[in-house]
Design a protein around this motif. Sequence first.
Motif, PDB file in Angstrom:
ATOM      1  N   SER A 198       0.826  -1.212   0.000  1.00  0.00           N
ATOM      2  CA  SER A 198       0.000   0.000   0.000  1.00  0.00           C
ATOM      3  C   SER A 198       0.858   1.260   0.000  1.00  0.00           C
ATOM      4  O   SER A 198       0.559   2.216  -0.716  1.00  0.00           O
ATOM      5  N   ILE A 199       1.931   1.264   0.780  1.00  0.00           N
ATOM      6  CA  ILE A 199       2.828   2.418   0.785  1.00  0.00           C
ATOM      7  C   ILE A 199       3.412   2.617  -0.611  1.00  0.00           C
ATOM      8  O   ILE A 199       3.461   3.735  -1.125  1.00  0.00           O
ATOM      9  N   GLN A 200       3.809   1.541  -1.239  1.00  0.00           N
ATOM     10  CA  GLN A 200       4.358   1.620  -2.603  1.00  0.00           C
ATOM     11  C   GLN A 200       3.318   2.165  -3.579  1.00  0.00           C
ATOM     12  O   GLN A 200       3.628   2.999  -4.429  1.00  0.00           O
ATOM     13  N   PHE A 201       2.071   1.722  -3.480  1.00  0.00           N
ATOM     14  CA  PHE A 201       0.988   2.187  -4.343  1.00  0.00           C
ATOM     15  C   PHE A 201       0.852   3.704  -4.255  1.00  0.00           C
ATOM     16  O   PHE A 201       0.819   4.404  -5.266  1.00  0.00           O
ATOM     17  N   TYR A 202       0.782   4.215  -3.034  1.00  0.00           N
ATOM     18  CA  TYR A 202       0.549   5.650  -2.840  1.00  0.00           C
ATOM     19  C   TYR A 202       1.789   6.502  -3.128  1.00  0.00           C
ATOM     20  O   TYR A 202       1.664   7.611  -3.647  1.00  0.00           O
ATOM     21  N   THR A 203       2.982   5.993  -2.795  1.00  0.00           N
ATOM     22  CA  THR A 203       4.179   6.814  -3.014  1.00  0.00           C
ATOM     23  C   THR A 203       4.668   6.716  -4.455  1.00  0.00           C
ATOM     24  O   THR A 203       4.787   7.731  -5.136  1.00  0.00           O
ATOM     25  N   GLU A 204       4.937   5.520  -4.929  1.00  0.00           N
ATOM     26  CA  GLU A 204       5.475   5.367  -6.282  1.00  0.00           C
ATOM     27  C   GLU A 204       4.418   5.600  -7.357  1.00  0.00           C
ATOM     28  O   GLU A 204       4.719   6.141  -8.413  1.00  0.00           O
ATOM     29  N   GLY A 205       3.195   5.190  -7.082  1.00  0.00           N
ATOM     30  CA  GLY A 205       2.139   5.313  -8.081  1.00  0.00           C
ATOM     31  C   GLY A 205       1.453   6.659  -8.130  1.00  0.00           C
ATOM     32  O   GLY A 205       1.151   7.165  -9.207  1.00  0.00           O
ATOM     33  N   GLY A 219       2.502   9.493  -6.055  1.00  0.00           N
ATOM     34  CA  GLY A 219       3.368  10.623  -5.726  1.00  0.00           C
ATOM     35  C   GLY A 219       3.270  11.143  -4.307  1.00  0.00           C
ATOM     36  O   GLY A 219       3.754  12.234  -4.010  1.00  0.00           O
ATOM     37  N   PHE A 220       2.649  10.391  -3.399  1.00  0.00           N
ATOM     38  CA  PHE A 220       2.662  10.777  -1.990  1.00  0.00           C
ATOM     39  C   PHE A 220       4.099  10.665  -1.485  1.00  0.00           C
ATOM     40  O   PHE A 220       4.914   9.928  -2.034  1.00  0.00           O
ATOM     41  N   GLU A 266       9.730  -4.580  11.826  1.00  0.00           N
ATOM     42  CA  GLU A 266       8.742  -4.757  10.752  1.00  0.00           C
ATOM     43  C   GLU A 266       7.838  -3.525  10.679  1.00  0.00           C
ATOM     44  O   GLU A 266       7.334  -3.058  11.701  1.00  0.00           O
ATOM     45  N   VAL A 267       7.637  -3.006   9.457  1.00  0.00           N
ATOM     46  CA  VAL A 267       6.779  -1.834   9.276  1.00  0.00           C
ATOM     47  C   VAL A 267       5.339  -2.213   9.572  1.00  0.00           C
ATOM     48  O   VAL A 267       4.800  -3.157   8.995  1.00  0.00           O
ATOM     49  N   LYS A 268       4.712  -1.467  10.471  1.00  0.00           N
ATOM     50  CA  LYS A 268       3.316  -1.701  10.851  1.00  0.00           C
ATOM     51  C   LYS A 268       2.404  -0.567  10.400  1.00  0.00           C
ATOM     52  O   LYS A 268       1.190  -0.698  10.427  1.00  0.00           O
ATOM     53  N   GLY A 269       3.005   0.558   9.987  1.00  0.00           N
ATOM     54  CA  GLY A 269       2.195   1.677   9.545  1.00  0.00           C
ATOM     55  C   GLY A 269       3.064   2.825   9.111  1.00  0.00           C
ATOM     56  O   GLY A 269       4.288   2.813   9.285  1.00  0.00           O
ATOM     57  N   ALA A 270       2.414   3.811   8.495  1.00  0.00           N
ATOM     58  CA  ALA A 270       3.138   4.990   8.027  1.00  0.00           C
ATOM     59  C   ALA A 270       2.169   6.133   7.840  1.00  0.00           C
ATOM     60  O   ALA A 270       0.962   5.933   7.665  1.00  0.00           O
ATOM     61  N   MET A 271       2.737   7.309   7.868  1.00  0.00           N
ATOM     62  CA  MET A 271       2.008   8.515   7.506  1.00  0.00           C
ATOM     63  C   MET A 271       2.566   8.939   6.156  1.00  0.00           C
ATOM     64  O   MET A 271       3.783   9.014   5.990  1.00  0.00           O
ATOM     65  N   ILE A 272       1.697   9.184   5.203  1.00  0.00           N
ATOM     66  CA  ILE A 272       2.124   9.648   3.892  1.00  0.00           C
ATOM     67  C   ILE A 272       1.419  10.960   3.610  1.00  0.00           C
ATOM     68  O   ILE A 272       0.335  11.222   4.135  1.00  0.00           O
ATOM     69  N   ASN A 273       2.053  11.817   2.813  1.00  0.00           N
ATOM     70  CA  ASN A 273       1.422  13.101   2.555  1.00  0.00           C
ATOM     71  C   ASN A 273       1.628  13.527   1.117  1.00  0.00           C
ATOM     72  O   ASN A 273       2.552  13.097   0.441  1.00  0.00           O
ATOM     73  N   ALA A 274       0.709  14.358   0.683  1.00  0.00           N
ATOM     74  CA  ALA A 274       0.749  14.972  -0.640  1.00  0.00           C
ATOM     75  C   ALA A 274       0.319  16.413  -0.424  1.00  0.00           C
ATOM     76  O   ALA A 274      -0.868  16.697  -0.273  1.00  0.00           O
TER      77      ALA A 274
END
Length: 129
Positions: free
Chosen positions: A23-30, A32-33, A44-52
């Motif tokens: 999901s992180i890859q979808f939003y960041t690479e796909g 642009g977040f 192990e990654v359990k969550g993240a904050m992403i922004n645009a």
Amino acid sequence: MTTTTLQAKSLMPTLTVNDVKKSIQFYTEGLGFILGERFEENGEVKGAMINAGGAILGISQDDFAKGRDRVKGLGMRLYLETDQSIEPLAAKAKAAGITVEGPAPLPWGPMGFTVTDPDGFKMTISNPS
């Protein structure tokens, strides 16, 4: 009678997902977040904050306590407005392998496109001008 209305400063939805890395890859690479804060447990990654820009979205790994096959994303759509041209953003998403609906005029007027993330959450990105 006194009425009190909520005066929110921001709204930050958090999506519970089956595969947080995907999901992180979808939003960041796909889309642009930008990856912000990451939450890890035992390495192990359990969550993240992403922004645009001013939009912030939380992504959280499902613990599957309610079952592995529960449906996500039904009855919910995220709308994101930008001043950017829609066509290059849609092209970036397509180049990343994301299925894109549009770009085309949305029913209420602006140009936009819609994507569906790996868990079924829909996001429409539009330019109101």
